[in-house]
Design a protein around this motif. Structure first.
Motif, PDB file in Angstrom:
ATOM      1  N   UNK A   1     -11.716  12.982  20.990  1.00  0.00           N
ATOM      2  CA  UNK A   1     -11.191  12.029  21.971  1.00  0.00           C
ATOM      3  C   UNK A   1     -12.115  10.830  22.169  1.00  0.00           C
ATOM      4  N   UNK A   2     -13.291  10.830  21.541  1.00  0.00           N
ATOM      5  CA  UNK A   2     -14.206   9.683  21.647  1.00  0.00           C
ATOM      6  C   UNK A   2     -14.205   8.819  20.393  1.00  0.00           C
ATOM      7  N   UNK A   3     -14.353   9.442  19.218  1.00  0.00           N
ATOM      8  CA  UNK A   3     -14.417   8.661  17.977  1.00  0.00           C
ATOM      9  C   UNK A   3     -13.085   8.640  17.232  1.00  0.00           C
ATOM     10  N   UNK A   4     -12.140   9.469  17.660  1.00  0.00           N
ATOM     11  CA  UNK A   4     -10.785   9.517  17.095  1.00  0.00           C
ATOM     12  C   UNK A   4     -10.759   9.913  15.623  1.00  0.00           C
ATOM     13  N   UNK A   5     -11.760  10.657  15.178  1.00  0.00           N
ATOM     14  CA  UNK A   5     -11.774  11.182  13.817  1.00  0.00           C
ATOM     15  C   UNK A   5     -11.276  12.616  13.826  1.00  0.00           C
ATOM     16  N   UNK A   6     -10.669  13.036  12.737  1.00  0.00           N
ATOM     17  CA  UNK A   6     -10.183  14.406  12.611  1.00  0.00           C
ATOM     18  C   UNK A   6     -11.310  15.253  12.043  1.00  0.00           C
ATOM     19  N   UNK A   7     -11.659  16.327  12.766  1.00  0.00           N
ATOM     20  CA  UNK A   7     -12.747  17.222  12.366  1.00  0.00           C
ATOM     21  C   UNK A   7     -12.223  18.646  12.249  1.00  0.00           C
ATOM     22  N   UNK A   8     -12.976  19.480  11.540  1.00  0.00           N
ATOM     23  CA  UNK A   8     -12.675  20.907  11.499  1.00  0.00           C
ATOM     24  C   UNK A   8     -13.053  21.514  12.843  1.00  0.00           C
TER      25      UNK A   8
ATOM     26  N   UNK B   1       0.842  -1.185   0.000  1.00  0.00           N
ATOM     27  CA  UNK B   1       0.000   0.000   0.000  1.00  0.00           C
ATOM     28  C   UNK B   1       0.880   1.239   0.000  1.00  0.00           C
ATOM     29  N   UNK B   2       0.477   2.225  -0.741  1.00  0.00           N
ATOM     30  CA  UNK B   2       1.187   3.497  -0.708  1.00  0.00           C
ATOM     31  C   UNK B   2       0.154   4.588  -0.442  1.00  0.00           C
ATOM     32  N   UNK B   3       0.123   5.073   0.784  1.00  0.00           N
ATOM     33  CA  UNK B   3      -0.829   6.087   1.210  1.00  0.00           C
ATOM     34  C   UNK B   3      -0.050   7.259   1.773  1.00  0.00           C
ATOM     35  N   UNK B   4      -0.405   8.444   1.352  1.00  0.00           N
ATOM     36  CA  UNK B   4       0.239   9.637   1.875  1.00  0.00           C
ATOM     37  C   UNK B   4      -0.549  10.103   3.093  1.00  0.00           C
ATOM     38  N   UNK B   5       0.104  10.167   4.239  1.00  0.00           N
ATOM     39  CA  UNK B   5      -0.541  10.569   5.484  1.00  0.00           C
ATOM     40  C   UNK B   5      -0.292  12.053   5.696  1.00  0.00           C
ATOM     41  N   UNK B   6      -1.388  12.792   5.896  1.00  0.00           N
ATOM     42  CA  UNK B   6      -1.298  14.230   6.135  1.00  0.00           C
ATOM     43  C   UNK B   6      -1.597  14.477   7.605  1.00  0.00           C
ATOM     44  N   UNK B   7      -0.726  15.153   8.339  1.00  0.00           N
ATOM     45  CA  UNK B   7      -0.984  15.424   9.754  1.00  0.00           C
ATOM     46  C   UNK B   7      -2.144  16.407   9.909  1.00  0.00           C
ATOM     47  N   UNK B   8      -2.782  16.418  11.085  1.00  0.00           N
ATOM     48  CA  UNK B   8      -3.883  17.370  11.303  1.00  0.00           C
ATOM     49  C   UNK B   8      -3.407  18.809  11.103  1.00  0.00           C
TER      50      UNK B   8
END
Length: 99
Positions: A73-80, A58-65
């Motif tokens: 802190x509950x669902x661990x998803x990155x939101x605006x 796999x080749x995935x580019x990870x972008x930091x927040x």
């Protein structure tokens, strides 16, 4: 010329009216129980769930927040930051998890 799209469409391919014996014969042919068999080897090209993918890379580019994003802190998803629940200064919680 205006077209009324609500009217049913008539095509020349459709027979005007079939007689009752023709319809019954067609119905008997359709329910004859014959099965169409596809001779192509389609099953060999399908990937099944749980298949061994250890040789795949796999080749995935990870972008930091970004500066205007947070991680819930509950669902661990990155939101605006506009999705952050108000009044939660000690924890970063999104509006969906706070509801």
């Amino acid at each position: 010329m205006a077209t009324d799209y609500d009217n049913p469409r008539k095509t020349d391919d459709e027979p005007a009216q079939d007689s009752l014996p023709e319809l019954q014969a067609h119905r008997a042919d359709a329910s004859s129980g014959s099965i169409d068999v596809d001779e192509t080897d389609l099953a060999e090209s399908l990937e099944l769930p749980g298949a061994d993918l250890s040789d795949e890379a796999l080749s995935v580019r990870v972008i930091p927040p970004q500066a205007d994003e947070f991680t819930c802190s509950r669902c661990f998803l990155v939101h605006h930051r506009s999705q952050r629940a108000p009044g939660r200064d000690d924890q970063h919680i999104c509006l969906e998890c706070a509801a």
